[in-house]
Scaffold this motif. Structure first.
Motif, PDB file in Angstrom:
ATOM      1  N   ASP A 262       0.839  -1.186   0.000  1.00 20.74           N
ATOM      2  CA  ASP A 262       0.000   0.000   0.000  1.00 20.74           C
ATOM      3  C   ASP A 262       0.883   1.248   0.000  1.00 20.74           C
ATOM      4  OD1 ASP A 262       0.838   0.285   2.569  1.00 20.74           O
ATOM      5  OD2 ASP A 262      -1.145   0.208   3.491  1.00 20.74           O
TER       6      ASP A 262
ATOM      7  N   LEU C  98       2.813  -4.307   7.558  1.00 22.08           N
ATOM      8  CA  LEU C  98       1.380  -4.028   7.414  1.00 22.08           C
ATOM      9  C   LEU C  98       1.023  -3.744   5.967  1.00 22.08           C
ATOM     10  CD1 LEU C  98      -0.014  -1.872  10.293  1.00 22.08           C
ATOM     11  CD2 LEU C  98      -0.157  -4.315   9.875  1.00 22.08           C
ATOM     12  N   ARG C 102      -1.782  -6.049   4.192  1.00 23.35           N
ATOM     13  CA  ARG C 102      -3.059  -5.446   3.791  1.00 23.35           C
ATOM     14  C   ARG C 102      -3.420  -5.744   2.351  1.00 23.35           C
ATOM     15  NH1 ARG C 102      -2.580  -0.388   7.386  1.00 23.35           N
ATOM     16  NH2 ARG C 102      -4.222  -0.921   8.872  1.00 23.35           N
ATOM     17  N   GLN C 103      -2.413  -5.961   1.498  1.00 21.03           N
ATOM     18  CA  GLN C 103      -2.681  -6.138   0.070  1.00 21.03           C
ATOM     19  C   GLN C 103      -2.769  -7.596  -0.338  1.00 21.03           C
ATOM     20  OE1 GLN C 103      -3.156  -3.390  -1.902  1.00 21.03           O
ATOM     21  NE2 GLN C 103      -2.890  -2.134  -0.096  1.00 21.03           N
ATOM     22  N   GLY C 109      -6.232  -9.801   3.639  1.00 25.22           N
ATOM     23  CA  GLY C 109      -6.239  -8.361   3.382  1.00 25.22           C
ATOM     24  C   GLY C 109      -6.654  -7.580   4.601  1.00 25.22           C
ATOM     25  N   GLU C 110      -7.487  -6.548   4.360  1.00 21.02           N
ATOM     26  CA  GLU C 110      -7.945  -5.701   5.462  1.00 21.02           C
ATOM     27  C   GLU C 110      -8.816  -6.476   6.447  1.00 21.02           C
ATOM     28  OE1 GLU C 110      -7.194  -2.745   6.252  1.00 21.02           O
ATOM     29  OE2 GLU C 110      -6.344  -1.811   4.461  1.00 21.02           O
ATOM     30  N   GLY C 112      -8.617  -9.629   7.477  1.00 25.21           N
ATOM     31  CA  GLY C 112      -7.953 -10.549   8.390  1.00 25.21           C
ATOM     32  C   GLY C 112      -8.441 -11.981   8.213  1.00 25.21           C
ATOM     33  N   GLY C 200      -5.998  -9.768  12.359  1.00 24.63           N
ATOM     34  CA  GLY C 200      -6.202  -8.761  11.326  1.00 24.63           C
ATOM     35  C   GLY C 200      -5.108  -7.722  11.423  1.00 24.63           C
ATOM     36  N   PRO C 201      -4.880  -6.984  10.330  1.00 17.76           N
ATOM     37  CA  PRO C 201      -3.733  -6.071  10.309  1.00 17.76           C
ATOM     38  C   PRO C 201      -3.782  -5.003  11.412  1.00 17.76           C
ATOM     39  CG  PRO C 201      -5.124  -5.776   8.362  1.00 17.76           C
ATOM     40  CD  PRO C 201      -5.600  -7.001   9.055  1.00 17.76           C
ATOM     41  N   GLU C 202      -4.999  -4.621  11.856  1.00 12.80           N
ATOM     42  CA  GLU C 202      -5.058  -3.501  12.795  1.00 12.80           C
ATOM     43  C   GLU C 202      -4.478  -3.840  14.172  1.00 12.80           C
ATOM     44  OE1 GLU C 202      -7.648  -5.106  11.630  1.00 12.80           O
ATOM     45  OE2 GLU C 202      -8.499  -6.011  13.420  1.00 12.80           O
ATOM     46  N   GLY C 205       0.011  -2.840  14.319  1.00 13.99           N
ATOM     47  CA  GLY C 205       0.480  -1.585  13.743  1.00 13.99           C
ATOM     48  C   GLY C 205       1.528  -0.894  14.598  1.00 13.99           C
TER      49      GLY C 205
END
Lengths: 286, 253, 284
Positions: A262, C98, C102-103, C109-110, C112, C200-202, C205
């Protein structure tokens, strides 16, 4: 004309990065502190300009107010936060600065609310045709403003006593300290100028997006760090080039690398590659 | 020929300024070589090249005929170099004894995994006790380096070098900053360290002491070696006098 | 009871994370602002393997290995760059991790990865297991501190150049610190994936890296009991006090700032100072 579109978009983004990163470079050159909380000044500038424009109706006046207020806040950050821990190892100030920034984001949320703030009557929102694309006046203003401010700063750094003191400190930190060149007044001024520039960048971003929100500083904060590291820490000209280059690389990268990475990761991928090849940055010595 | 140290054709430049130009230096076993010259002559740079702190643009360094080129500083130390830099840098978080023990154990603890299962250090302890006695620090073994006067910290620096039983000791201005009586005592200690199996190179501005303890002098000026030989012969040389003393350098003490 | 158990599970995971970072930053002096990336590596690795049908205990080692290998790669970066440059490089590694995750479709991806099989234990059992691993991590940390390795780490943190001239294999020890510290993060990640059963990515971070750093700094850089106390405090406080939970980041930020500004030794340093003031000096 996709190429031109992407290029100009990259330059606009790069000018914003440059305005933020230059303040960071100034501070780093003087105190060897990675001043993450600098991004708080950017957010502050964004909020203050939106608020002052809405209150007074004059965008120019709001820019002045934002720059002035952030500049004073910058001096306070130096006096209250950094000065007492300057004698400690450098990562102490870095950690304190991260803490300060994370805390500041929360304070913005508390004070201005979580939903952000917009212009009631956004200035400079008309667009103008330029070759095949349409640019907002605000975007043109960003580029022109960045060029003007950075040129002015170049004059300050190269021609004034303040600039001489700064350059002397970058070149010979010990000497500058023992000669009293690197004193509190110089540091106050550097924090004032750097913070004011960051606030202006924040104001411009708030203008283009017509939105100021608590976390608007986060991504620029970390990217500006990447930029000054890329430039070799403490190099004004290099910082400008690295900022513009990153803006352009990102805008092309989003198109061509978007599947794998990204936008925000491109900056750091680029930075890590450069650092592994040149551990002291593109323009750093040794 | 069995030179202990041989550096050949060393060239170093910083930002286009030539710091060392085609420098050659050899040290035989049993020698105590004084490396002198005015400030900026390239003495410390040469020492850093030998120690692997600076990589030269050209030239090679051999210790006991083994090439050191490209090796990291810690490897060179294990191959027999003892490096004492100009600014004393003990580990301030440890006691004097622990400083020396750490250096004494470095060779046996190259592999972090062996270090993970090792707690006792009797061998290192014995080794450090011996060396601390040698440099006259036994009374300070449990003190922290920060509490020692400069002269004692310089001795600690030397003790850390000796912990590896080095073949060649490189000392950068060991006497600088010491009052004359202490400088004299430390110079005597250095002279005592010299033996038939090893060599010492010492950079020093205190000419009186260098002349007293050295067996040979090497004079550098402007990034070149301009003269080498027995101390009295070297000091009588007109070029040396011009380069070194002619500049009014205050190093005759 | 379930709530308390899951809370203590999270506390155990955080202790492992903080002790791992303490090895790298506290013992060996290598600042890292990207610890959550290794945590994430372990979590994603465990999640994928568990989904593929691997049993819980078979997943732990691969998760540690994957994180540890990434740690060694970043460790090689630490051999090239130092101090401020290293701080920013490790931060970059976090963003890069991240940015890649995410990609990727296959990593969810977003969104998770959902519905990860559990470990087959009830919540109390899982809590005990996690706390057991945390105790192991603490024992390992304490052992390293007393071993020769701890001494060498100490020397490198103190003065890297002096360590080189003392003949210390600085590169090898730095890599060892990164390998062990990040493998511990990988273990924490695997425990997280099986405990929460979602990744998940969040969760991995920059803010999470800062939170882990915060536990280490607030607890006391280099001190095992201090870091455990820091991890416990910063995990439990937001959960127990709803007010604090709303301002979790303000708490982290404020504590990071206040501790570095006023008490750089963290809680361990304060405890030592109090003990000293009371006239009974105590070892850390």
């Amino acid at each position: 004309m996709l190429f031109l579109d992407l290029f100009v978009e990259g330059l606009v983004q790069g000018s914003i990065y440059a305005l933020i990163a230059i303040g960071l470079t100034l501070v780093y050159g003087l105190l060897r502190i990675l001043h993450v909380a600098h991004a708080g000044m950017f957010t502050l500038g964004g909020y203050l300009s939106v608020w002052a424009t809405n209150a007074s109706g004059s965008f120019v006046l709001s820019l002045l107010a934002a720059a002035l207020a952030a500049g004073v806040a910058g001096i306070l950050v130096y006096r209250l936060c950094y000065r007492p821990i300057l004698h400690r190892p450098p990562h102490v100030a870095l950690i304190a600065s991260i803490g300060l920034y994370v805390g500041m984001e929360e304070l913005f949320r508390l004070f201005f609310g979580p939903y952000g703030m917009s212009h009631t009557d956004p200035p400079l929102s008309e667009t103008v045709g330029f070759f095949s694309m349409r640019l907002k006046y605000a975007e043109i203003a960003i580029m022109a403003g960045a060029v003007a401010l950075i040129s002015a700063l170049a004059v300050v750094v190269n021609k004034t006593r303040l600039g001489m003191a700064w350059r002397a400190t970058v070149a010979e930190p010990q000497m500058a300290l023992s000669c009293g060149i690197n004193n509190d007044r110089i540091r106050d001024l550097i924090f004032f100028i750097g913070s004011a520039l960051a606030a202006l960048a924040g104001a411009m971003v708030a203008l283009v997006n017509n939105y100021a929100e608590p976390t608007m500083g986060a991504v620029p904060a970390y990217k500006a760090l990447a930029i000054i590291v890329l430039a070799g820490l403490g190099d004004v000209g290099g910082t400008l080039l690295a900022a513009l280059a990153l803006g352009v690389i990102e805008s092309f990268g989003t198109i061509y690398l978007g599947k794998a990475l990204d936008r925000d990761a491109i900056a750091f991928a680029f930075m890590i590659v450069v650092l592994m090849l040149r551990p002291r940055g593109i323009f750093g010595k040794g | 020929m069995t030179a202990l140290l041989e550096a050949r054709g060393i060239c170093v430049s910083f930002d286009g300024v030539q710091a060392l130009q085609e420098v050659n230096i050899t040290v035989e076993t049993g020698e105590l070589v004084g490396l002198i010259g005015p400030n900026g002559a390239g003495k410390t740079t040469l020492l850093h090249v030998i120690a692997g702190i600076i990589n030269p643009q050209r030239g090679d360094v051999f210790l006991d005929r083994r090439s050191l080129t490209g090796l990291s500083t810690d490897r060179r130390v294990l191959m027999g170099l003892g490096i004492s830099r100009q600014l004393v840098r003990p580990f301030y978080s440890m006691s004097v004894r622990e400083n020396v023990e750490l250096a004494a154990g470095a060779a046996g603890m190259r592999n972090p995994l062996t270090a993970l299962v090792r707690r006792n250090s009797r061998a290192e302890r014995r080794q450090s006790a011996r060396i601390l006695a040698l440099v006259g620090l036994e009374a300070f073994a449990d003190k922290h380096p920060g509490d020692l006067p400069l002269g004692m910290r310089k001795r600690l620096e030397m003790a850390k070098c000796l912990a590896h039983k080095p073949r060649l000791l490189l000392l950068d201005e060991p006497l600088a900053g010491l009052p004359q009586t202490e400088a004299r005592a430390l110079a005597d200690t250095i002279a005592r360290l010299q033996n038939e199996r090893s060599g010492i190179v010492v950079i020093e501005h205190n000419l009186g002491e260098v002349l007293r303890i050295c067996s040979r002098m090497v004079v550098m000026d402007n990034g070149r070696c301009i003269k080498t030989g027995a101390p009295e012969r070297v000091m009588a040389d007109a070029r040396v006098r011009a380069a070194y003393l002619g500049e009014g350098h205050a190093g005759t003490g | 009871m379930d709530y308390a158990a899951s809370l203590l599970t999270v506390a155990g995971i955080n202790i492992i994370l903080a002790l791992g970072l303490n090895l790298i930053t506290g013992y060996c002096g290598q600042i890292s602002l990207g610890h959550a990336a290794f945590y994430g590596m372990g979590a994603y690795c465990a999640a994928l393997m568990a989904k593929a049908g691997w049993p819980f205990f078979a997943v732990l080692l691969p998760a540690m290995a994957v994180a540890g290998v990434l740690g060694i790669v970043v460790g090689f970066a630490a051999l090239r760059v130092r101090h401020d440059f290293l701080a920013i490089t490790t931060m970059g590694v976090g963003f890069l991790f991240l940015g890649i995750v995410r990609q990727q479709e296959w990593l969810g991806g977003e969104m998770g990865i959902y519905n990860i099989p559990g470990a087959g234990l009830d919540s109390t059992g899982y809590m005990l297991l996690t706390l057991g691993f945390a105790a192991l991590a603490a024992a390992l940390s304490a052992h390293i501190k007393r071993s020769w390795m701890g001494r060498v780490f100490n020397a490198i943190a103190d003065d890297e150049d002096a360590a080189l001239t003392a003949g210390v294999n600085v590169a090898g020890y730095k890599l060892a610190a990164f390998a062990i510290g990040t493998a511990m993060a990988g273990l924490a990640g695997a425990l997280y994936a099986h405990g929460i059963r979602y990744v998940g990515p969040e969760s991995f971070g920059f803010v999470d890296s800062v939170a882990i750093l915060c536990m280490v700094v607030v607890g006391g850089v280099g001190s095992v009991p201090g870091v455990i106390a820091g991890a416990l405090l910063l995990t439990l406080l937001p959960q127990l006090l709803q007010v604090v939970s709303d301002y979790r980041l303000l708490l982290y930020g404020g504590l990071l700032f206040l501790v570095t500004r006023f008490s750089p030794g963290g809680m361990a340093g304060m405890a030592r100072a109090i003990a000293a003031a009371a006239g009974r000096p105590r070892a850390s």
